[in-house]
Design a protein around this motif. Sequence first.
Motif, PDB file in Angstrom:
ATOM      1  N   MET A  83      34.447  33.188  38.576  1.00 50.70           N
ATOM      2  CA  MET A  83      35.430  32.636  39.507  1.00 50.70           C
ATOM      3  C   MET A  83      36.007  33.750  40.377  1.00 50.70           C
ATOM      4  N   THR A  84      36.028  33.537  41.657  1.00 52.87           N
ATOM      5  CA  THR A  84      36.514  34.538  42.601  1.00 52.87           C
ATOM      6  C   THR A  84      38.041  34.504  42.661  1.00 52.87           C
ATOM      7  N   THR A  85      38.641  35.652  42.880  1.00 55.67           N
ATOM      8  CA  THR A  85      40.091  35.700  43.026  1.00 55.67           C
ATOM      9  C   THR A  85      40.458  35.857  44.495  1.00 55.67           C
ATOM     10  N   GLU A  86      41.730  35.605  44.783  1.00 54.65           N
ATOM     11  CA  GLU A  86      42.199  35.777  46.159  1.00 54.65           C
ATOM     12  C   GLU A  86      41.999  37.215  46.623  1.00 54.65           C
ATOM     13  N   GLN A  87      42.258  38.149  45.725  1.00 59.05           N
ATOM     14  CA  GLN A  87      42.098  39.558  46.085  1.00 59.05           C
ATOM     15  C   GLN A  87      40.661  39.861  46.471  1.00 59.05           C
TER      16      GLN A  87
END
Lengths: 331, 162
Positions: free
Chosen positions: A1-5
């Motif tokens: 899962m990708t993060t906002e950062q």
Amino acid sequence: MTTEQQLRETLGAHVEGAPGNSDRIGQVRGRIRAHRQRRAAGTALALAVVAAAVVVPLTTAGRGSATHVQPIATPPEQQPAGYAYGGRAIGSASGRSSPAQPRVTFTVRPTSYLLVIATDCGGDLSAEVAVAVNGHELTEGSCGAQLGQVADAGAARVEWQRVIHLDAPNTVTVTRLSDTNDDGHLAATPVPTGTVGGTVYQGVPFTAYPLPPDRVGTYPFPSGDSARTELDSRTVGADGTFTFSATTGAKAGFELELIGPGLVDIAVDGQHLQTYGSYDYGTQDDGYALSAEALAAQYGVHLPNGKHVTVTVTASDFAGPYWRVTARTPR
Amino acid sequence: MTDRPGFDEFVATRSHALLRLSYLLTRDWATAEDLLQTALVRSWQAWGRIDGDPEPYVRTVVVNTFTSWWRRRWNGEVPTAELPESASVAAGVEQRDLLWQALGRLPRKQRAVVVLRFYEDLSEAEIATVLGISRGTVKSQCSKALAHLRVDASLENALEGS
């Protein structure tokens, strides 16, 4: 899962080291001048097209091997009726647009995917239109533009194959939309009364295409940038095969400028990218990125970034004032 | 050619930043330059009617030109609705590259929403103004984009809170 950062870092990382362009204002000024000239010429052209009411009979088979052309930047000048953009008109319609009747519809029977769909709204370049074939909306945008190319069809071929049937009737619809505001938004107003029209051209062999009158000599050879790699018809001749080296990457690429008519084939490491065609004496230019991503997405050529490659440029049937390739090297 | 006070200076000082925005939308420097110059020409035509800082206006033109762009090129991307499953994506490729590729597969308007939100740091209301759509549409477009990108759902909350 990708993060906002990670998402922010990805966007930021990809714009690092954006290439400079010290002559952007000069290039924009040039476009403004060209825009004004096209606007003036477009009005005259539209009047001629409407008067001629060009509707050419359907073509027969046997033109499938025709080569190229690119959407050109200027309206065709003094072209024999029914020919433009390197192709022959195989269907056309033009009429008055109104809120009650904003569209025109016509039928074409193409025999190849070397096609250009040209739109025209009486020279009104600010008008917006939607183009559909067989009920499939292809796009919407500024009227006066052309969709597709008769060169090697390029990525447009995928779309053509999806919606167009060869050797069969195809229904083309050009619908005038509400005008846009200055910032490009469609205005919440009814479709204006005016003109809406479209023409489908199918490519013909270069040698069979009726070129407009020769205007060689009216354009000076443009000044160059000696710091960048250049190949041009002045130094190497009008026709022939020429090569230069480059390293693939995000900032690598080259520009092709020409005043035709003529054909220019481009390949990288022996893999065909595109054939660029000019069928008049207008100025044309295009940019080619040599990044792995662009080569794969636009031309289906798969080469890794950082690879030393040979770019091959082959000009043929070239009869215009000049062509020039300028390599863009990372700074 | 009628002059437009401040236009040349704006191009000299601010167009490089707009080039980066154009690149994130088009993913190709040459195309980005083309998009930017197209937008600058359109902005030049309206220059005298722009109140205050012209940059938001030009940015709006860049984005709207991109989302409806078909005039000069039709030889590039074909957005796809679905991304391949993670397990099938080439192993060993860095997360950033995967994300960049995934951004390229987004439909144009969704990509514009993502870039405006997470690169330009615009609020939901500002994005709605730029794109000429409702805040609800901004929210739904962003939600769909993040789902395609397989981004943590908390990002959507970040957008709503802006």
